[in-house]
Design a protein around this motif. Structure first.
Motif, PDB file in Angstrom:
ATOM      1  N   THR A  45      41.127  -6.395  26.164  1.00  0.00           N
ATOM      2  CA  THR A  45      40.134  -5.458  25.640  1.00  0.00           C
ATOM      3  C   THR A  45      38.725  -6.035  25.765  1.00  0.00           C
ATOM      4  OG1 THR A  45      41.789  -4.601  24.117  1.00  0.00           O
ATOM      5  CG2 THR A  45      39.497  -4.115  23.586  1.00  0.00           C
TER       6      THR A  45
ATOM      7  N   ASP B 275      46.239   1.503  25.551  1.00  0.00           N
ATOM      8  CA  ASP B 275      46.989   0.919  24.437  1.00  0.00           C
ATOM      9  C   ASP B 275      47.077   2.054  23.421  1.00  0.00           C
ATOM     10  OD1 ASP B 275      48.132  -0.574  22.478  1.00  0.00           O
ATOM     11  OD2 ASP B 275      46.596  -2.135  22.430  1.00  0.00           O
TER      12      ASP B 275
ATOM     13  N   ASN C 275      41.849  -0.418  20.492  1.00  0.00           N
ATOM     14  CA  ASN C 275      40.593  -0.500  19.734  1.00  0.00           C
ATOM     15  C   ASN C 275      39.405  -0.686  20.663  1.00  0.00           C
ATOM     16  OD1 ASN C 275      41.297  -3.030  20.618  1.00  0.00           O
ATOM     17  ND2 ASN C 275      40.512  -4.090  18.821  1.00  0.00           N
TER      18      ASN C 275
ATOM     19  N   ASP D 277      42.249  -0.456  29.947  1.00  0.00           N
ATOM     20  CA  ASP D 277      42.796  -1.447  29.017  1.00  0.00           C
ATOM     21  C   ASP D 277      44.223  -0.997  28.685  1.00  0.00           C
ATOM     22  OD1 ASP D 277      43.048  -3.496  27.199  1.00  0.00           O
ATOM     23  OD2 ASP D 277      41.930  -2.478  25.609  1.00  0.00           O
TER      24      ASP D 277
HETATM   25 MG   LIG Z   1      43.579  -5.053  23.315  1.00  0.00          MG
END
Ligand SMILES: [Mg+2]
Ligand SMILES: Nc1ncnc2c1ncn2[C@@H]1O[C@H](COP(=O)(O)OP(=O)(O)OP(=O)(O)O)[C@@H](O)[C@H]1O
Length: 410
Positions: free
Chosen positions: A154, A177, A182, A256
């Motif tokens: 990330t 994800d 996040n 990601d």
């Molecule tokens: Mg991550």
């Protein structure tokens, strides 16, 4: 072809075999009768030789716990869990345990009247995402993945996206994800876009995809993950289609992913121009690399499209990137290093200041820019910007001077 050893209750064996062939068409499968026999078979084999598959079990052992134990034993090339009615929370647990692949037996083989499973006569083909339309210009797709959590995916995606925006690109950072992502927080956003909404859409047109982009900064938008972990299943099946649609409306797609190879990650990997396996040199890093690269190759990702990032490298040490390469089967993969950025990096990302981090000129930030620029140059898509050309010049060098760590002039 990979050799798999599996434990599975008698009644689910046909479904398990069909689902496995869907993921790994050339698989050879040997079933054992107990959890101890499964762990014993992996322990006795040459490390990395066998893959372990844990299905619904009659052995009284929780399948996810058994799969987690096999991950921590080490030695298995890939550890997969196959269950019925896989939930978001099961996927999260599997991710935290480092399990590479979670297969939903119900989704893999379908259910008949009354919910009774129906095994297809022909094994299901591997999940094939909708191919990106290569007729028109489309954005390069760079996907960061890993076989372990917390290695820096990330952070690298956020910092790379910030650099790309500063170079003048229209970049889209996609968070696959789906349950726990996040990425949005690195840009100071309170949320991303809820990809579970895609389940209600017929086909994902460029306009629908465009509507999922949340602007984080001029030239930088974030897509995903899902608002609620339990809805991530709804979005997973549409990941390839979404990426294909987004690729027609931006200059660069950076993805990601979760530490586990979910269906969504598999689709992104199959479409990627560069599938980048991130590792951080911590304990178990080589085994995770081996598992992830093996899985990617079995999913049909060409080795020439696989690259590696060694994150948290020491900028003052000369690169020794040979370690583990032969064991992980990535002898030909391009390896980049991104440097340890210390607490300053963590703080900037945790407080949503990825853009400030990209502008900071720190070792971590510059090394991420360098890796991205070199990948884009290899793909013939380096932007015409001074910063991008400088970053493509190679790994930045740092030395310790009287006033701390300084970048060497090139
Ligand atoms: Mg991550
Ligand atoms: N090179 C680095 N220097 C300093 N801190 C770093 C570096 N890379 C990652 N971190 C920090 O390590 C922590 C984990 O990183 P990150 O969340 O990017 O990993 P991840 O692979 O995305 O994890 P997950 O698999 O849980 O999604 C974060 O606090 C991040 O700021």
């Amino acid at each position: 072809m990979s050799e798999w050893v599996a434990l599975c209750a008698e009644r689910d064996r046909a479904a398990l075999r069909a689902a496995l062939l869907g993921v790994d068409p050339g698989a050879s499968l040997e079933l054992v009768g107990s959890a101890d026999a499964l762990r014993g078979a992996i322990a006795e084999a040459v490390p990395g030789e066998l893959c372990a598959l844990v299905g619904p079990s009659a052995d009284g052992v929780s399948p996810v716990n058994l799969a987690a134990a096999i991950v921590s034993d080490g030695g298995a090339r890939t550890v997969a869990l196959a269950e019925r009615g896989v939930t978001g929370s099961l996927r999260s647990r599997a991710a935290r345990a480092g399990i590479d692949l979670v297969i939903d037996l119900d989704a893999a083989i379908g259910t008949g009247d009354g919910g009774r499973p129906v095994s297809p006569v022909v094994p299901a083909p591997p999940p094939r995402p909708v191919a990106i339309d290569v007729a028109g210009p489309r954005a390069p797709l760079v996907v960061m993945c890993s076989g372990r959590g917390g290695v820096g995916k990330t952070s690298i995606v956020a910092t790379a996206a910030a650099h790309a925006a500063l170079w003048g690109l229209d970049v889209c950072a996609v968070d696959l994800d789906l349950a726990c992502g996040n990425l949005f927080s690195c840009f100071g956003l309170s949320g991303g876009s809820d990809l579970s909404r895609l389940s209600a859409v017929g086909s994902i047109s460029p306009e629908v995809a465009e509507g999922m982009r949340v602007t984080a900064h001029p030239g930088l938008s974030v897509v995903g993950p899902c608002d609620r972990p339990e809805t991530s299943e709804l979005a997973a099946a549409r990941a390839g289609e979404l990426l294909s649609a987004l690729a027609t409306s931006c200059d660069l797609l950076l993805v990601d992913t979760s530490p586990t190879f979910t269906d969504a990650v598999a689709q992104a990997a199959q479409l990627a121009d560069r599938l980048v396996i991130v590792s951080d040199g911590g304990p178990g890093a080589t085994a995770a690399l081996a598992r992830t690269s093996g899985l990617a190759v079995r999913l049909g990702v060409a080795r020439t499209r696989i690259a590696r990032i060694e994150n948290r490298a020491n900028p003052r040490e000369h690169a020794d990137l040979s370690t583990g390469r032969a064991e992980v089967g990535l002898e030909t993969a391009r390896v980049f290093r991104t440097f340890e950025g210390g607490l300053e990096t963590e703080d900037l990302l945790a407080s949503g200041r990825a853009i400030d981090l990209a502008e900071s000129g720190s070792p971590f930030s510059d090394s991420v820019a360098s890796a991205l620029a070199q990948m884009l140059a290899e793909l013939g898509r380096l932007p015409d910007a001074e910063g991008a050309r400088r970053a493509a010049g190679g790994e930045p060098r740092w030395h310790r001077g009287l006033f701390g760590l300084r970048r060497e002039a090139r």
